[in-house]
Scaffold this active site. Structure first.
Site: not given
Length: 316
Positions: A52, A56, A59, A96, A127, A187, A259
């Site tokens: 990616c 972040c 991550c 998801c 999702c 979400c 959640r």
């Protein structure tokens, strides 16, 4: 019912309230909007892993860090369908799919649309989390029947600058606006334990609760420090402070599904139960969340059985 617009002056008393008093207040709010013995069960699959371009700090899928994660291209449709069928058999009501992208590539976006349609045909809610979206992409996802789009704010606007530099807070809010305007359920949640202050945790919840519509699903993650990321040496957040954050989220977003997300593998059954009492009424099933460890489904089902909890019915 008049909607509450939250501020630091109204949220701070929640975080400073005696713990048992806060839990009692959260339980009262929870029972006004949800059944005490119901738990929403969802499943999460990484359909495209690693490389990616975002940075972040938490991550393992970021291409900026060496986390020894194997990079994988977009999964074939047949493999996704097989995983979705397994998730349904395990008791999940929502499936998801997450892809490690800044935004969906043109060549792959139609493939994700087909995945959504196929999972819907299995009888599951759908999702996806694909990074930033534009108006046309959200409209295409809505046309495909997508039920939810996940796009987390992660933390407060102030602390965000210490966690991510490749995408702004406003970028995230813009994608949420596209999702909301398209008719897809939002979400959106965050990660607790990234070195933020209590004020940052308060501000994250304020940002979420004060969106034009509070998110239908609010994932609250406990940081899993991953070797090779800038946050690999982060200290664990205090257990009761984490539960306190769950309780505040329930009070501030009474109708949302809260959640209990990443980090459950580091929590005892007793701590998870405290989170459920505080208002968490949704969990991920399966031993992996994208690339992170999660309790296995048998352990989760045994715990829910001990607590007398049942699966929520589909409502999207």
């Amino acid at each position: 019912m008049t909607r509450t617009i939250w501020s630091s002056n109204t949220v701070k008393p929640l975080f400073e309230m005696p713990f048992i008093e806060l839990i009692a207040k959260a339980v009262t709010v929870h029972l006004e909007h949800h059944k005490a013995n119901e738990m929403e069960l969802c499943s999460l699959l990484s359909i495209k892993t690693g490389a990616c371009p975002e940075d972040c700090a938490y991550c393992p899928q970021s291409g900026h860090y060496n986390t020894e994660l194997d990079r994988e291209k977009l999964m074939p449709l047949e493999a996704v369908i097989a995983q979705a069928k397994n998730a349904k058999a395990d008791g999940a009501k929502r499936f998801c799919m997450g892809a490690a992208w800044r935004n969906p590539p043109k060549k792959d976006f139609p493939k994700v649309v087909e995945m959504i349609k196929a999972v819907k045909d299995i009888g599951l809610e759908t999702c996806v989390t694909l990074g930033m979206l534009d108006k046309e992409q959200t409209e295409a996802l809505h046309a495909a029947g997508l039920d939810y789009y996940n796009h987390n704010l992660d933390t407060s606007p102030e602390h965000y600058k210490k966690i991510i530099t490749t995408r702004t807070y406003d970028d995230r809010l813009e994608t949420l606006e596209h999702v909301r305007n398209s008719g897809i359920n939002v979400c959106c949640g965050g990660i607790i334990g990234m070195g933020e202050s209590r004020e940052d945790r308060m501000e994250l919840l304020i940002q979420l609760a004060n969106l034009p519509e509070p998110p239908k699903s609010v994932p609250i993650n406990r940081l899993i420090p991953i070797k090779g990321t800038p946050l690999e040496h982060s200290d664990n957040i205090d257990n009761l402070e984490f539960v306190r954050t769950i309780a505040a989220a329930r009070i501030m977003m009474p109708a949302s599904m809260i959640r209990l997300s990443a980090g459950r593998a580091t929590m005892s059954d007793e701590m998870q139960t405290l989170c459920f009492i505080a208002g968490a009424n949704s969990i991920w099933l399966g031993d992996k969340l994208l690339t992170a460890q999660n309790p296995d489904s048998d352990h989760d089902m045994n715990l829910l059985c001990k607590l007398g909890m049942n699966q929520t019915a589909a409502h999207a």
